[in-house]
Design a protein around this motif. Structure first.
Motif, PDB file in Angstrom:
ATOM      1  N   UNK A 326      11.384 -14.898  22.190  1.00 39.74           N
ATOM      2  CA  UNK A 326      10.513 -14.375  21.310  1.00 39.74           C
ATOM      3  C   UNK A 326      11.378 -13.270  20.603  1.00 39.74           C
ATOM      4  N   UNK A 327      11.164 -13.105  19.397  1.00 43.34           N
ATOM      5  CA  UNK A 327      11.413 -11.899  18.647  1.00 43.34           C
ATOM      6  C   UNK A 327      10.524 -11.002  18.441  1.00 43.34           C
ATOM      7  N   UNK A 328      11.160  -9.924  17.829  1.00 45.07           N
ATOM      8  CA  UNK A 328      10.170  -8.684  17.426  1.00 45.07           C
ATOM      9  C   UNK A 328      10.570  -8.245  16.133  1.00 45.07           C
ATOM     10  N   UNK A 339      17.106 -13.797   1.893  1.00 42.10           N
ATOM     11  CA  UNK A 339      16.074 -15.050   1.821  1.00 42.10           C
ATOM     12  C   UNK A 339      15.186 -15.124   3.251  1.00 42.10           C
ATOM     13  N   UNK A 340      15.579 -14.632   4.058  1.00 49.79           N
ATOM     14  CA  UNK A 340      14.730 -14.594   5.287  1.00 49.79           C
ATOM     15  C   UNK A 340      13.473 -13.598   5.140  1.00 49.79           C
ATOM     16  N   UNK A 341      13.851 -12.708   4.806  1.00 49.83           N
ATOM     17  CA  UNK A 341      12.699 -11.742   4.359  1.00 49.83           C
ATOM     18  C   UNK A 341      11.597 -12.333   3.624  1.00 49.83           C
ATOM     19  N   UNK A 342      11.819 -13.307   2.457  1.00 53.26           N
ATOM     20  CA  UNK A 342      11.182 -13.995   1.752  1.00 53.26           C
ATOM     21  C   UNK A 342      10.403 -15.006   2.569  1.00 53.26           C
ATOM     22  N   UNK A 343      10.980 -15.891   3.432  1.00 57.88           N
ATOM     23  CA  UNK A 343      10.422 -16.788   4.081  1.00 57.88           C
ATOM     24  C   UNK A 343       9.372 -15.983   5.077  1.00 57.88           C
ATOM     25  N   UNK A 344       9.920 -14.742   5.580  1.00 56.37           N
ATOM     26  CA  UNK A 344       8.948 -14.186   6.575  1.00 56.37           C
ATOM     27  C   UNK A 344       7.403 -13.738   5.677  1.00 56.37           C
ATOM     28  N   UNK A 353      -3.781 -15.108  10.207  1.00 54.94           N
ATOM     29  CA  UNK A 353      -4.845 -15.069  11.049  1.00 54.94           C
ATOM     30  C   UNK A 353      -5.219 -13.755  11.583  1.00 54.94           C
ATOM     31  N   UNK A 354      -6.159 -13.247  11.345  1.00 58.71           N
ATOM     32  CA  UNK A 354      -6.384 -11.765  11.833  1.00 58.71           C
ATOM     33  C   UNK A 354      -6.990 -11.637  13.014  1.00 58.71           C
ATOM     34  N   UNK A 355      -7.093 -12.554  13.868  1.00 61.20           N
ATOM     35  CA  UNK A 355      -7.852 -12.656  15.168  1.00 61.20           C
ATOM     36  C   UNK A 355      -7.043 -12.906  16.233  1.00 61.20           C
ATOM     37  N   UNK A 356      -5.912 -13.155  16.043  1.00 57.30           N
ATOM     38  CA  UNK A 356      -4.814 -13.367  17.185  1.00 57.30           C
ATOM     39  C   UNK A 356      -3.821 -11.972  16.889  1.00 57.30           C
ATOM     40  N   UNK A 357      -3.562 -11.201  18.184  1.00 56.84           N
ATOM     41  CA  UNK A 357      -2.500 -10.198  18.041  1.00 56.84           C
ATOM     42  C   UNK A 357      -1.201 -10.861  18.114  1.00 56.84           C
ATOM     43  N   UNK A 358      -0.349 -10.467  17.195  1.00 53.16           N
ATOM     44  CA  UNK A 358       1.055 -10.786  17.002  1.00 53.16           C
ATOM     45  C   UNK A 358       1.307 -11.919  16.221  1.00 53.16           C
ATOM     46  N   UNK A 359       0.163 -12.737  15.677  1.00 49.27           N
ATOM     47  CA  UNK A 359       0.424 -13.673  15.150  1.00 49.27           C
ATOM     48  C   UNK A 359       1.016 -13.597  13.700  1.00 49.27           C
ATOM     49  N   UNK A 364       5.371 -14.258  14.154  1.00 50.93           N
ATOM     50  CA  UNK A 364       5.655 -14.872  12.893  1.00 50.93           C
ATOM     51  C   UNK A 364       7.079 -15.000  12.862  1.00 50.93           C
ATOM     52  N   UNK A 365       7.782 -13.928  13.127  1.00 49.90           N
ATOM     53  CA  UNK A 365       9.120 -13.775  12.926  1.00 49.90           C
ATOM     54  C   UNK A 365      10.061 -14.984  13.805  1.00 49.90           C
ATOM     55  N   UNK A 366       9.311 -15.160  14.915  1.00 51.22           N
ATOM     56  CA  UNK A 366       9.855 -16.039  15.908  1.00 51.22           C
ATOM     57  C   UNK A 366       9.495 -17.424  15.141  1.00 51.22           C
ATOM     58  N   UNK A 367       8.342 -17.799  14.827  1.00 52.84           N
ATOM     59  CA  UNK A 367       8.188 -19.044  14.183  1.00 52.84           C
ATOM     60  C   UNK A 367       9.163 -19.392  13.135  1.00 52.84           C
ATOM     61  N   UNK A 368       9.554 -18.385  12.160  1.00 57.78           N
ATOM     62  CA  UNK A 368      10.288 -18.670  10.904  1.00 57.78           C
ATOM     63  C   UNK A 368      11.670 -18.987  11.399  1.00 57.78           C
ATOM     64  N   UNK A 369      12.207 -18.094  12.206  1.00 57.40           N
ATOM     65  CA  UNK A 369      13.705 -18.022  12.670  1.00 57.40           C
ATOM     66  C   UNK A 369      13.760 -19.347  13.487  1.00 57.40           C
ATOM     67  N   UNK A 370      12.820 -20.013  14.002  1.00 53.10           N
ATOM     68  CA  UNK A 370      13.015 -21.017  15.010  1.00 53.10           C
ATOM     69  C   UNK A 370      13.346 -22.358  13.907  1.00 53.10           C
ATOM     70  N   UNK A 371      12.189 -22.312  12.938  1.00 53.58           N
ATOM     71  CA  UNK A 371      12.452 -23.374  12.045  1.00 53.58           C
ATOM     72  C   UNK A 371      13.664 -23.242  11.167  1.00 53.58           C
ATOM     73  N   UNK A 372      14.221 -22.137  10.697  1.00 53.83           N
ATOM     74  CA  UNK A 372      15.418 -22.080  10.065  1.00 53.83           C
ATOM     75  C   UNK A 372      16.760 -21.879  10.830  1.00 53.83           C
ATOM     76  N   UNK A 373      16.662 -22.090  12.114  1.00 51.00           N
ATOM     77  CA  UNK A 373      17.865 -21.907  12.899  1.00 51.00           C
ATOM     78  C   UNK A 373      19.012 -23.216  12.662  1.00 51.00           C
ATOM     79  N   UNK A 374      20.051 -22.693  12.187  1.00 54.47           N
ATOM     80  CA  UNK A 374      21.382 -23.874  11.691  1.00 54.47           C
ATOM     81  C   UNK A 374      20.984 -24.081  10.542  1.00 54.47           C
ATOM     82  N   UNK A 375      20.167 -23.691   9.679  1.00 51.54           N
ATOM     83  CA  UNK A 375      20.232 -24.020   8.226  1.00 51.54           C
ATOM     84  C   UNK A 375      20.954 -23.158   7.563  1.00 51.54           C
TER      85      UNK A 375
END
Length: 462
Positions: A326-328, A339-344, A353-359, A364-375
């Motif tokens: 997990x990232x923070x 470009x990573x900021x733009x993806x964020x 989603x305003x109903x989940x803490x941290x989403x 969010x940053x964890x999801x994006x970086x995980x998908x872009x890893x190696x690109x």
């Protein structure tokens, strides 16, 4: 009387014969009925009474034999990106919005609620409401419209055009002073800074004497906020508070349309503090437009960030694989228009989603970086947890406790030595530690004494 009338009248013997015939028929019917068993006769009477009662007190249902489809109002489920390296994923679901929380926003960078689970929240089925069927809705189905929910208030904003000009002028400096480092903080709250936020600023300037700090906050851009910042200004440090200009910061990004929908009431703000989610988005927009360093107001800076560029920190790692889990987003260091900021920002707008803490923050940053890893095309570095998060939020209490015995004292000194040698900053996780007292001899006590500038007695109240 004429003969015609007399012949048309029936004769009396015939009438008498007909009357006797009816009487005999009646007696035959009664005799026939009485010949049946008593139980059968009673059953027939009950049947007749039931039929009579049903015919009088019947219920008429307006439904046709085959009911038409029931109109329903569904809130679609938003998939929150792909799975991360450790196999976790997060999805969003819409629930009833809490509009009472929109009057005042909690703006501090909050941390997760105290739970013992460290994995992402489980998937939830989307909630939906079904319109009840009425007689009118059956005869003429009505189109169910989602009510528009307009925000009662939003944080005050800077006048159009003044925001970028003021920041550019502030960062430009003058012939005697210049900004070697550009720092940003966000504070969306009706309250002003406290002693802990003051320590965060002092640690920042002690590690970066030539830094410039912009605090994007309406409450800090006030007379009370100016008084709070005056001691730092008197010491020659460059710090400025300014109202947020969401229109400028979000312009030409995915956040622009999202924020416009939020204003019109077409976005469900959810149960999590909207101020916190706006801060998550605002920090991304500020770095995308200006570039620089963002730090939360509960980050204690230990060393200079001069050697860091395009960096994000890991909060936790997978012990088995050694990869981050997990990232923070409490510390972000990026170039302008990265470009990573733009993806964020894109991920925020498309999967909010305003109903989940941290989403909309760490996950969010964890999801994006995980998908872009190696690109290719994304040049950035993920630092280990020791860089900014040497202690997880679930164990932050250990840093506030003084030595209990000789063994504990030895452990505290070893932990302090490790933080001082390996870490660039320490995240205090305010939502978990704000009410904790700094005990004498604790790790935080030593860190505060090393990082403070004024170093007054207020440190004990942190």
């Amino acid at each position: 009387m004429s003969m015609y009338e007399e012949s048309a009248k029936p004769s009396e013997p015939f009438l008498l014969f007909l009357l006797h015939l009816l009487q005999d028929l009646k007696k035959s019917i009664l005799a026939f009925l009485l010949s049946f068993p008593t139980s059968l006769f009673a059953l027939i009477l009950l049947f007749l009474l039931a039929y009579n009662g049903f015919s009088v007190f019947y219920i008429h249902l307006p439904f046709p034999v085959k009911s038409p489809p029931v109109p329903a109002n569904f809130y679609p489920e938003n998939t929150a990106g792909e799975s991360m390296r450790n196999g976790f994923s997060s999805s969003s679901s819409s629930t009833t919005s809490k509009f009472a929380s929109l009057v005042m926003y909690s703006m501090k960078e909050e941390d997760p609620p105290v739970i013992l689970k460290t994995h992402l929240p489980p998937l939830h089925k989307p909630n939906f409401s079904i319109t009840p069927i009425t007689e009118s809705s059956v005869s003429r189905p009505r189109r169910v419209r989602k009510p528009k929910r307009k925000l009662k208030s939003l944080p005050s904003e800077a006048r159009s055009g003044s925001f970028p000009a003021m920041i550019a002028e502030f960062f430009a400096g003058n012939s005697t002073t210049s900004c070697k480092f550009r720092f940003f903080m966000t504070w969306i709250s009706s309250k002003s800074f406290g002693e802990r936020e003051l320590l965060a600023m002092e640690s920042l300037f002690k590690s970066h004497p030539k830094a410039c700090l912009v605090i994007v906050s309406s409450s800090m851009n006030s007379r009370k906020g100016s008084q709070f910042l005056r001691p730092l200004l008197n010491k020659g440090f460059r710090v400025m508070a300014i109202d947020p200009d969401f229109d400028y910061v979000f312009k030409n990004t995915y956040a622009e349309a999202w924020f416009d929908s939020l204003r019109k009431g077409n976005v469900n703000p959810g149960e999590v503090s909207l101020g916190q989610n706006l801060s998550n988005l605002l920090r991304l927009g500020l770095l995308y437009k200006f570039g620089g360093i963002y730090v939360d107001t509960d980050i204690i800076v230990l060393k200079s960030f001069s050697k860091l560029r395009n960096v994000i920190g890991a909060q936790t790692i997978d012990v088995e694989t050694g990869n981050w889990s997990r990232l923070n987003n409490a510390v972000l260091i990026f170039d302008k228009h990265h470009p990573l900021l733009y993806k964020f920002i894109q991920e925020f707008a498309l999967t909010f989603d305003g109903n989940k803490w941290g989403h909309n923050g760490p996950y969010l940053v964890s999801r994006v970086v995980s998908r872009l890893s190696g690109r290719p095309g994304f040049n950035f570095t993920v630092l280990p947890p020791s860089a900014f998060y040497p202690v997880d939020w679930s164990r932050i209490r250990s840093l506030f406790r003084g030595p209990r015995d000789q063994l504990h004292s030895r452990w505290l000194h070893e932990k302090l030595r490790h933080i001082q040698s390996q870490s660039l900053a320490v995240h205090l996780w305010n939502s978990q530690s704000r009410k904790l007292k700094v005990e004498k001899g604790s790790i935080i006590n030593h860190i505060m004494l090393n990082c403070c500038i004024s170093c007054n007695s207020a440190i004990a109240r942190l």
